[in-house]
Design a protein around this motif. Structure first.
Motif, PDB file in Angstrom:
ATOM      1  N   ALA B  21      70.487  38.014  78.383  1.00  0.00           N
ATOM      2  CA  ALA B  21      70.730  37.490  79.727  1.00  0.00           C
ATOM      3  C   ALA B  21      69.622  36.534  80.146  1.00  0.00           C
ATOM      4  N   ALA B  22      68.441  36.659  79.521  1.00  0.00           N
ATOM      5  CA  ALA B  22      67.319  35.793  79.874  1.00  0.00           C
ATOM      6  C   ALA B  22      67.458  34.404  79.272  1.00  0.00           C
ATOM      7  N   GLN B  23      68.444  34.219  78.393  1.00  0.00           N
ATOM      8  CA  GLN B  23      68.648  32.894  77.799  1.00  0.00           C
ATOM      9  C   GLN B  23      69.459  32.030  78.766  1.00  0.00           C
ATOM     10  N   PRO B  24      68.847  30.984  79.303  1.00  0.00           N
ATOM     11  CA  PRO B  24      69.556  30.215  80.327  1.00  0.00           C
ATOM     12  C   PRO B  24      70.728  29.406  79.774  1.00  0.00           C
ATOM     13  N   ASN B  25      70.778  29.231  78.467  1.00  0.00           N
ATOM     14  CA  ASN B  25      71.794  28.344  77.911  1.00  0.00           C
ATOM     15  C   ASN B  25      73.064  29.048  77.463  1.00  0.00           C
ATOM     16  N   LEU B  26      73.144  30.353  77.719  1.00  0.00           N
ATOM     17  CA  LEU B  26      74.342  31.085  77.301  1.00  0.00           C
ATOM     18  C   LEU B  26      75.207  31.387  78.518  1.00  0.00           C
ATOM     19  N   THR B  27      76.512  31.225  78.371  1.00  0.00           N
ATOM     20  CA  THR B  27      77.407  31.601  79.466  1.00  0.00           C
ATOM     21  C   THR B  27      77.676  33.099  79.362  1.00  0.00           C
ATOM     22  N   SER B  28      78.252  33.677  80.421  1.00  0.00           N
ATOM     23  CA  SER B  28      78.509  35.117  80.384  1.00  0.00           C
ATOM     24  C   SER B  28      79.522  35.440  79.281  1.00  0.00           C
ATOM     25  N   ASP B  29      80.417  34.494  79.028  1.00  0.00           N
ATOM     26  CA  ASP B  29      81.402  34.693  77.956  1.00  0.00           C
ATOM     27  C   ASP B  29      80.718  34.736  76.583  1.00  0.00           C
ATOM     28  N   ASP B  30      79.741  33.840  76.365  1.00  0.00           N
ATOM     29  CA  ASP B  30      78.972  33.844  75.109  1.00  0.00           C
ATOM     30  C   ASP B  30      78.274  35.183  74.925  1.00  0.00           C
ATOM     31  N   ARG B  31      77.667  35.679  76.011  1.00  0.00           N
ATOM     32  CA  ARG B  31      76.904  36.926  75.918  1.00  0.00           C
ATOM     33  C   ARG B  31      77.826  38.095  75.586  1.00  0.00           C
ATOM     34  N   ARG B  32      78.989  38.076  76.235  1.00  0.00           N
ATOM     35  CA  ARG B  32      79.947  39.157  75.989  1.00  0.00           C
ATOM     36  C   ARG B  32      80.396  39.135  74.532  1.00  0.00           C
ATOM     37  N   GLU B  33      80.620  37.938  74.017  1.00  0.00           N
ATOM     38  CA  GLU B  33      81.081  37.800  72.639  1.00  0.00           C
ATOM     39  C   GLU B  33      80.011  38.287  71.665  1.00  0.00           C
ATOM     40  N   LEU B  34      78.758  37.904  71.913  1.00  0.00           N
ATOM     41  CA  LEU B  34      77.675  38.336  71.029  1.00  0.00           C
ATOM     42  C   LEU B  34      77.476  39.848  71.098  1.00  0.00           C
ATOM     43  N   GLU B  35      77.678  40.403  72.292  1.00  0.00           N
ATOM     44  CA  GLU B  35      77.495  41.850  72.427  1.00  0.00           C
ATOM     45  C   GLU B  35      78.564  42.618  71.662  1.00  0.00           C
ATOM     46  N   THR B  36      79.819  42.158  71.727  1.00  0.00           N
ATOM     47  CA  THR B  36      80.850  42.865  70.954  1.00  0.00           C
ATOM     48  C   THR B  36      80.540  42.742  69.464  1.00  0.00           C
ATOM     49  N   HIS B  37      79.979  41.587  69.085  1.00  0.00           N
ATOM     50  CA  HIS B  37      79.616  41.410  67.678  1.00  0.00           C
ATOM     51  C   HIS B  37      78.545  42.429  67.268  1.00  0.00           C
ATOM     52  N   LEU B  38      77.515  42.544  68.097  1.00  0.00           N
ATOM     53  CA  LEU B  38      76.436  43.492  67.785  1.00  0.00           C
ATOM     54  C   LEU B  38      76.984  44.912  67.666  1.00  0.00           C
ATOM     55  N   ARG B  39      77.851  45.281  68.605  1.00  0.00           N
ATOM     56  CA  ARG B  39      78.412  46.634  68.589  1.00  0.00           C
ATOM     57  C   ARG B  39      79.294  46.863  67.356  1.00  0.00           C
ATOM     58  N   ASP B  40      80.073  45.844  66.986  1.00  0.00           N
ATOM     59  CA  ASP B  40      80.888  45.941  65.767  1.00  0.00           C
ATOM     60  C   ASP B  40      79.998  46.148  64.556  1.00  0.00           C
ATOM     61  N   ALA B  41      78.921  45.348  64.502  1.00  0.00           N
ATOM     62  CA  ALA B  41      78.015  45.431  63.349  1.00  0.00           C
ATOM     63  C   ALA B  41      77.354  46.805  63.289  1.00  0.00           C
ATOM     64  N   ILE B  42      76.942  47.343  64.442  1.00  0.00           N
ATOM     65  CA  ILE B  42      76.293  48.653  64.466  1.00  0.00           C
ATOM     66  C   ILE B  42      77.260  49.734  63.967  1.00  0.00           C
ATOM     67  N   SER B  43      78.504  49.712  64.494  1.00  0.00           N
ATOM     68  CA  SER B  43      79.417  50.790  64.059  1.00  0.00           C
ATOM     69  C   SER B  43      79.730  50.690  62.582  1.00  0.00           C
ATOM     70  N   GLU B  44      79.831  49.457  62.075  1.00  0.00           N
ATOM     71  CA  GLU B  44      80.090  49.277  60.649  1.00  0.00           C
ATOM     72  C   GLU B  44      78.934  49.839  59.813  1.00  0.00           C
ATOM     73  N   LEU B  45      77.698  49.517  60.220  1.00  0.00           N
ATOM     74  CA  LEU B  45      76.534  49.987  59.467  1.00  0.00           C
ATOM     75  C   LEU B  45      76.415  51.509  59.534  1.00  0.00           C
ATOM     76  N   CYS B  46      76.764  52.065  60.697  1.00  0.00           N
ATOM     77  CA  CYS B  46      76.723  53.527  60.835  1.00  0.00           C
ATOM     78  C   CYS B  46      77.723  54.181  59.867  1.00  0.00           C
ATOM     79  N   ARG B  47      78.898  53.542  59.747  1.00  0.00           N
ATOM     80  CA  ARG B  47      79.912  54.072  58.829  1.00  0.00           C
ATOM     81  C   ARG B  47      79.403  54.062  57.395  1.00  0.00           C
ATOM     82  N   HIS B  48      78.516  53.087  57.091  1.00  0.00           N
ATOM     83  CA  HIS B  48      77.971  53.004  55.735  1.00  0.00           C
ATOM     84  C   HIS B  48      76.796  53.944  55.527  1.00  0.00           C
TER      85      HIS B  48
END
Lengths: 112, 237
Positions: B21-48
């Protein structure tokens, strides 16, 4: 591992080709590329999104937030009709490069 | 013994979100997209078979350096951040204009209940005072987090451009008609005839139209810049 400029150049045909098979989201696209390339094409995850946004701005793909079966909302991308045309051009150009190299390296070229 | 520094995945993701959120150049949509990506990656790694902490750090590393990332996002769509900013500015302007017009019936009621009030301060000063109070009140609620602008209710409201236009204009019309009716009632009660010498319906119509004209400008900007899926009509291939 692929050189940086090749990674950048190939991202467009890769994304368009994956989306030609059906809608997908960022994480899935990266996984697919990693898998299909046998680990030779390794994207830094975050960098895919600017690529997707650029393609969207150019009207080649569209996006939509949708809830997945897991209940998590994801931004899905899908190919537009302009994207389908662009993919055709990309395909011809990449195959032209591929065939030229194939002939030089004495590998069987493919028909375009 | 319970480990005091147990890893809290939600807290870690929350921290990462704040960095994002501290990055001034990201829109809220960008942040939401990156967050779902991070969460997807975490659950995948946990499964492994990785634990929460390992999964988080690896996923975070894979997403990459946030500053570099934000620069790339801007290059892809330089106007995106400004679209979002102007959208919220127009929303603020609309709210401010709307609040100002709601002060008029309030002033009429105050003037009716306390006839002597008009001798101490004039109506314009009073409505400005009320307006400033309202703005500060809302700013205070937002700052304290009692009012969440990213609520699911608001999100569903701005999902579709057509629905947004219909809803906004009908909410404004209803509110204006309500204000006009109150003023009409106060005028009738106080026998102040010069307020509506052309009949009650002409009075309400006039009032609603006059106060809507200014607000239609920010409404038009909002509809134009609405961050929806149907910014371009999707041409599904």
């Amino acid at each position: 591992m692929l050189a940086k400029d090749l990674v950048a150049a190939s991202s467009k045909p890769l994304v368009l080709s994956i989306l030609a098979d059906g809608e997908s989201y960022g994480y899935e696209i990266i996984q697919k590329v990693r898998e299909l390339s046998g680990g030779h094409i390794e994207w830094s995850d975050g960098m895919l999104y600017p690529v997707l946004h650029r393609l969207e701005r150019d009207g080649l793909i569209d996006s939509e937030w949708k809830e997945a079966n897991t209940g998590r909302e994801r931004k899905y991308y899908f190919l537009s009709s302009d994207g389908r045309k662009a993919l055709k051009t990309e395909r011809q150009q990449w195959l032209a490069v591929h065939n030229t190299l194939s002939r030089l390296w004495k590998i069987k070229p493919v028909s375009i | 013994m319970e480990n005091q520094t147990r890893f809290d995945l939600n807290a870690a993701v929350e921290n990462w979100r704040q960095e994002l959120a501290a990055q001034p150049n990201l829109t809220s949509d960008d942040r939401r997209e990156l967050e779902t990506h991070l969460r997807d990656a975490i659950s995948e790694l946990c499964r492994h078979g990785l634990n929460n902490e390992e999964s988080f750090w690896l996923a975070r590393r894979r997403v990459g350096q946030l500053e570099q990332l934000a620069e790339e996002f801007v290059k892809a769509d330089p106007a995106a951040v400004w679209r979002e900013r102007v959208f919220w500015m127009a929303a603020g302007a609309l709210a401010a204009l709307f609040l100002f017009t709601t002060t008029t019936p309030l002033i009429a009621i105050i003037g009716y209940c306390f006839p002597t009030a008009g001798k101490i301060v004039d109506e314009l000063t009073l409505s400005l005072m009320l307006w400033v109070l309202q703005i500060f009140g809302i700013t205070f609620l937002i700052a304290r987090g009692n009012m969440n602008l990213q609520s699911p209710l608001l999100a569903s409201f701005i999902k579709d451009r057509f629905r947004f236009a219909i809803m906004t204009i009908s909410v404004l019309l209803i509110a204006k008609t309500f204000c006009a009716t109150i003023m009409l009632w106060v005028y009738v009660a106080s026998r102040n005839v010069h307020g509506f010498n052309r009949g009650p319906f002409a009075f309400i119509g006039n009032y609603v139209f006059a106060s809507l004209v200014l607000e239609l400008v920010p409404v038009a900007i909002l509809i134009w810049l609405l961050p929806t899926q149907n910014r371009k009509t999707p041409k599904r291939a």
